[in-house]
Scaffold this motif. Structure first.
Motif, short mmCIF file in Angstrom:
data_model
loop_
_atom_site.label_atom_id
_atom_site.label_comp_id
_atom_site.label_asym_id
_atom_site.label_seq_id
_atom_site.Cartn_x
_atom_site.Cartn_y
_atom_site.Cartn_z
N ASP A 9 4.82 8.10 -5.15
CA ASP A 9 5.04 8.47 -6.55
C ASP A 9 6.15 7.62 -7.17
O ASP A 9 6.55 7.85 -8.30
CB ASP A 9 5.38 9.96 -6.64
N ASP B 92 -11.55 8.22 3.91
CA ASP B 92 -10.85 6.99 4.29
C ASP B 92 -9.36 7.25 4.09
O ASP B 92 -8.84 7.13 2.98
CB ASP B 92 -11.34 5.83 3.42
N THR C 18 -9.21 7.84 -0.02
CA THR C 18 -10.39 8.22 -0.78
C THR C 18 -11.28 9.13 0.07
O THR C 18 -11.17 9.13 1.30
CB THR C 18 -11.23 6.99 -1.20
N TYR D 231 -3.30 -0.59 -6.46
CA TYR D 231 -3.75 0.72 -6.92
C TYR D 231 -3.63 1.67 -5.74
O TYR D 231 -3.57 1.23 -4.59
CB TYR D 231 -5.22 0.62 -7.37
N PRO D 232 -3.65 2.96 -5.98
CA PRO D 232 -3.57 3.88 -4.84
C PRO D 232 -4.67 3.64 -3.81
O PRO D 232 -4.46 3.80 -2.63
CB PRO D 232 -3.69 5.26 -5.49
N THR D 233 -5.85 3.22 -4.27
CA THR D 233 -6.99 3.12 -3.35
C THR D 233 -7.31 1.70 -2.88
O THR D 233 -8.19 1.52 -2.06
CB THR D 233 -8.26 3.70 -4.01
N GLY D 234 -6.61 0.70 -3.39
CA GLY D 234 -6.90 -0.67 -2.99
C GLY D 234 -6.10 -1.67 -3.79
O GLY D 234 -5.14 -1.30 -4.48
N ALA D 235 -6.50 -2.94 -3.72
CA ALA D 235 -5.72 -3.99 -4.38
C ALA D 235 -6.60 -5.20 -4.67
O ALA D 235 -7.74 -5.29 -4.21
CB ALA D 235 -4.55 -4.40 -3.49
N ARG E 276 -10.28 9.73 -5.35
CA ARG E 276 -8.97 9.45 -4.82
C ARG E 276 -8.39 10.77 -4.30
O ARG E 276 -8.53 11.79 -4.96
CB ARG E 276 -8.08 8.94 -5.95
N ALA F 269 -11.24 -7.71 -5.68
CA ALA F 269 -10.47 -6.53 -5.30
C ALA F 269 -11.30 -5.71 -4.33
O ALA F 269 -12.53 -5.78 -4.34
CB ALA F 269 -10.14 -5.67 -6.52
N ALA F 270 -10.64 -4.95 -3.49
CA ALA F 270 -11.33 -4.08 -2.54
C ALA F 270 -10.41 -2.93 -2.16
O ALA F 270 -9.22 -2.93 -2.49
CB ALA F 270 -11.74 -4.86 -1.29
N SER F 271 -10.99 -1.98 -1.46
CA SER F 271 -10.19 -0.86 -0.95
C SER F 271 -9.16 -1.40 0.04
O SER F 271 -9.30 -2.50 0.58
CB SER F 271 -11.10 0.14 -0.24
N TRP F 272 -8.11 -0.62 0.29
CA TRP F 272 -7.10 -1.06 1.26
C TRP F 272 -7.73 -1.30 2.61
O TRP F 272 -7.41 -2.27 3.31
CB TRP F 272 -5.99 -0.01 1.38
N THR F 273 -8.68 -0.45 3.00
CA THR F 273 -9.34 -0.62 4.30
C THR F 273 -10.12 -1.93 4.36
O THR F 273 -10.15 -2.59 5.39
CB THR F 273 -10.31 0.56 4.53
N GLY F 274 -10.72 -2.29 3.24
CA GLY F 274 -11.55 -3.49 3.23
C GLY F 274 -10.82 -4.76 2.89
O GLY F 274 -11.41 -5.85 2.92
N ALA G 287 2.10 1.70 -3.47
CA ALA G 287 1.05 2.08 -4.43
C ALA G 287 0.62 3.53 -4.24
O ALA G 287 0.16 4.17 -5.18
CB ALA G 287 -0.16 1.14 -4.29
N GLN G 288 0.78 4.03 -3.03
CA GLN G 288 0.36 5.42 -2.75
C GLN G 288 1.52 6.40 -2.86
O GLN G 288 1.33 7.60 -2.63
CB GLN G 288 -0.31 5.48 -1.37
N ARG H 177 0.84 -1.21 0.00
CA ARG H 177 0.00 0.00 0.00
C ARG H 177 0.87 1.26 0.00
O ARG H 177 0.61 2.21 -0.75
CB ARG H 177 -0.93 -0.01 1.22
N GLU I 238 11.54 13.15 -3.15
CA GLU I 238 11.03 12.64 -4.42
C GLU I 238 10.94 13.78 -5.45
O GLU I 238 11.30 13.60 -6.61
CB GLU I 238 9.66 11.99 -4.14
N VAL J 206 -6.80 5.61 4.93
CA VAL J 206 -5.97 4.44 4.61
C VAL J 206 -6.05 4.15 3.11
O VAL J 206 -5.03 4.00 2.42
CB VAL J 206 -6.41 3.21 5.43
N SER J 207 -7.28 4.10 2.59
CA SER J 207 -7.46 3.87 1.16
C SER J 207 -7.23 5.13 0.35
O SER J 207 -7.21 5.09 -0.88
CB SER J 207 -8.87 3.32 0.88
N PRO K 224 -11.28 -0.67 -6.26
CA PRO K 224 -10.20 0.05 -6.96
C PRO K 224 -10.08 -0.32 -8.43
O PRO K 224 -9.59 0.47 -9.22
CB PRO K 224 -8.95 -0.35 -6.19
#
Lengths: 525, 525
Positions: free
Chosen positions: A302, B161, B166, A436-440, B270, A398-403, A299-300, A296, B343, B163-164, B242
């Motif tokens: 740069d 959120d 969003t 992805y920035p928002t999940g995986a 996002r 797939a889901a958000s990082w939180t989920g 992914a978040q 995570r 960065e 963490v995600s 995501p």
């Protein structure tokens, strides 16, 4: 391609007896070998294609490109899910297409669709035939007959623009062929899903495919610049400019349409220069949660690797055991970097710092090399296991990082709950391979004894997992697509108005409904 | 917001007489001042809203949220294109909405749409009212009346959120308010189009907006994780995970739908951490071609600035002249970098090397600071010029890198050809401000004497430019959207089947056709 298994029959292997005993012990089960019946014993339904309709098809493509012979029909009677293979191994090839058509180009596809529409013949677009969700099963719906539309002759590199870094490829071009055609220009697509050796460009587009290096190259849908699509009502072209605000992006309505709205015949894609340098690095984490958190962070940021995946404890252990290596505790992550040399070095150094800060310990490049060698071979291993009576199948979401970890726990529990019992246990493994920035994504692999009725046994597990996915904020599929198998969950995925929208678009482009019936689009109500 | 001009009336300025004389010389024309008529002289058509229908609306939102007073109707009678402002300055406010409705939340929007549908009242969703393409012009179509649906009360940060990474924002949240709400959490959206000070989150989504830092933050459509949309047939929710392969991405059908398919009420986006560091750097290039090539090299590399634009010779010259600075020869480029400190430094160093290698000479940060100070003020300058009798307007498109300079030449020639004549000449300027791996945008600014009939004069230029865009591989709009003004070119943009698809989706979601009639969707045939 084998009719009852994945890929090249010459690459089939028997299960090592030692490994077989180990698996038996882990699964607390005995296995009965499940060899395929001989091809001549496979029962195919008689073709329903009458001579007149056959003549209409032949008038478009030539009689040599209309084939209703049993071996050809058998090889177009579905995809490569484990249930598909189990049924075929048992000698069942029903449904099968009534004929296979081989158009030469876009215009022939369009004319064939007009014939199908007028004659009420269902038509299933067929690329590599690698669907694992029933996407190419020749369902006839309420039509007179069903044909497979094999796109293998649409195999050209239509054009290259090395300044804009785009190329147009025929829908029937297979993964390795696309890379070979582009390599002549010093270019690459960089899209390597596990099905790469057989899957086609058109199939990638029709299913919203995602390759193993999606962190760097993006999902296939994000590479698509333009699409040319044949429909029963004519040609639809979408995209072209690099970006636009001219209404909704109609490319995105065709990407993921799985042959239900039209037949993709040409795909304009973004290409990249063949990377100067590929740098691999494996890492280990004390547990899955820490490894997922590290991915995570990457992914978040740069500064990302081109390829990133982390395996849970079970997949880390099994991977080592299958490779005959000592299993280290914890979870393994594999990273890859591709690009210009200096840029790769700088990026890898920045990522190394992030990974160490997130609790990782470097393992060097060797485990990634091992992964690269075997990246396309899992489907062969599945066949080896199936022959030995061990059911192996995958599913993904797939889901958000939180989920993500709650979803992981819920799906693991659903699979284990559905499979544990009198017929033995189950090994459930998982990895995160698309971030992805928002999940995986979560990609599950399950191994269990085939049992008395392996198709029904897997069906129960699949339903339990799918229900758990929908109840826990997941998507019914991250990159395997919908086909017939995920269709029962589509109403929950997109809601009643989402279904109305897809049905309205289908009615506009395919008024008779001949395109891939029974796939993707949920029934009303 | 002013009823006849952009933005805050307190920020209006008179044209400096010296500058006025210079412009007169360049344009070879004399100007007649074009002051607005006093507000009390503006003619509004009488409202068509009958008491019964008004009562039905009031039953949903409360009578205090149904407003049919002239000053309110006047401020909802269209957007902010130069023709919009010219007409209003001349005292014309026709069409005007018959009333303005202010719903409190999603459910009220949905109930209002049901009333509109049942009562045959056209409804124009209204966010910041910043459309420059006639997107919020209250066209009545064939309906009994037309209302503006002002979404300003949907102004909450619904959830975050961290963490995600969003957040969910109400559709009526304006650009600066969105940034303020997110800043409380250390977050930013990073979406800053020129309309930022007034435009809303819902408008960004409905029009496929693109911000000035799109190289780093992406287009708005790429930031959208989920959408909640009210339609006359109920609620449609799209997105969430995501990534997904569960059929076509229905988010992308709603993004860019411009209020014709539904009313976007909530947008999941996002977000990113507020950048630690912002680093600016200006460059100069000997000519536009070299500058454009340099931006292409950056866009196709793995190391990109967050913001990148290059001005053509004419815009470079005029920019310097307007700022009272000495104009350097050639073309200016402005780059910006945002992110974590280390960065940003590493990325800027890598970019510096690419820019120098592509023929650029660094100019330091000062010109970028100047640009940042004035980034949202061009619309005010347009009003200053209009008051002085100088017509200033913009239009934009995008094409592949290969097609970009031919398109630039064709559109420039079309504009010049349409405007040069008895009423003087025209200054046509252009910049590239949004770059992609496969191509870029072109943003034209035109200044010319208003002439005897400025609306007709600009109409001729706009049609010539639009025809040139379509004939030279451009898109009719890169980020201004379609509205009523670009609608005549939509059939060429998406083809007859593309139009059929949009009409089919509209019929499914808005069976009575009350949503923003006369916008976006081309007529059949």
């Amino acid at each position: 391609m084998s009719w009852f298994a994945w890929g090249d029959p010459a690459r089939a292997r028997e299960l090592d007896p030692g490994l077989r005993d180990l698996v038996a012990q882990v699964l607390r089960a005995r296995f009965e070998a499940l060899p395929p019946v001989p091809e001549e014993q496979v029962e195919l339904p008689p073709t329903r294609l009458d001579a007149r309709t056959r003549g209409l098809f032949a008038a478009v493509v030539g009689s040599e490109h209309v084939n209703a012979e049993d071996p050809v029909r058998l090889r177009h009677c579905g995809g490569k899910s484990t249930p598909d293979l189990l049924l075929r191994r048992a000698g069942t090839a029903n449904p099968a297409p009534d004929a296979v058509l081989y158009p030469a180009d876009h215009d022939e596809v369009e004319r064939l669709l007009a014939v199908c529409s007028a004659e009420r013949v269902a038509v299933v677009p067929f690329g590599g035939g690698t669907s694992v969700v029933g996407g190419v099963t020749p369902l006839r719906g309420g039509f007179r007959a069903v044909v497979a539309l094999d796109l293998r002759r649409l195999d050209r590199l239509v054009s290259v623009d090395p300044v804009s870094m785009t190329a147009v490829l025929g829908a029937g071009v297979r993964g390795p062929h696309a890379e070979a055609l582009l390599a002549e220009h010093g270019l690459t697509l960089g899209h390597l899903p596990q099905s790469h050796e057989y899957a086609t460009i058109g199939g990638y587009a029709a299913t919203r495919s995602s390759g193993q290096a999606s962190s760097g190259y993006g999902r296939f849908e994000d590479m698509v610049v333009s699409l040319r699509v044949a429909t029963p009502r004519g040609t639809l072209e979408a995209g072209g400019p690099p970006a636009s605000a001219a209404g909704p992006d109609l490319r995105r309505l065709l990407l993921g349409s799985e042959g239900t709205l039209g037949v993709i015949t040409e795909v304009g894609v973004r290409v990249r220069r063949t990377p100067e340098r590929v740098l691999d690095e494996a890492w280990t984490f004390p547990d899955f949660r820490t490894g997922v958190d590290a991915l995570r962070v990457l992914a978040q940021s740069d500064t990302r690797p081109t390829m990133a995946r982390v395996l849970d404890e079970s997949e880390t252990f099994v991977g080592a055991a299958m490779g005959g290596r000592e299993a280290s505790p914890g979870c393994q992550a594999v990273l890859g970097f591709e690009g210009a040399s200096a840029e790769v070095d700088a990026r890898a150094a920045a990522v190394r710092e992030l990974m160490a800060g997130a609790g990782g310990t470097p393992l060097g490049p060797e485990p990634v090399a091992h992964w690269r060698e075997n990246r396309f071979s899992s489907p062969y291993l599945r066949d080896t296991l199936l022959s030995a009576g061990i059911l192996a199948e995958t599913l993904e979401t797939a889901a958000s990082w939180t989920g993500l970890l709650p979803l992981y726990a819920a799906v693991s529990a659903a699979l284990t709950g559905a499979l544990e019992g009198d017929e033995g246990g189950a090994v459930v493994m998982c990895h995160v391979s698309h971030t992805y920035p928002t999940g995986a994504s979560l990609y599950f692999t399950v191994a269990t004894a085939a049992g008395a009725d392996p198709v029904a046994r897997w069906g129960r597990a699949k339903r339990a997992a799918s229900d758990a996915i929908m109840a826990n904020g997941g998507t019914i599929t991250h990159h395997h697509a919908v086909g017939a198998d995920h269709r029962p969950w589509m109403a929950a995925e997109i809601g009643p108005l989402g279904g109305d929208v897809l049905r309205a678009v289908k009615a506009a482009l395919d008024p008779e409904g001949v395109l891939n019936p029974g796939k993707l689009i949920p029934d009303p109500g």
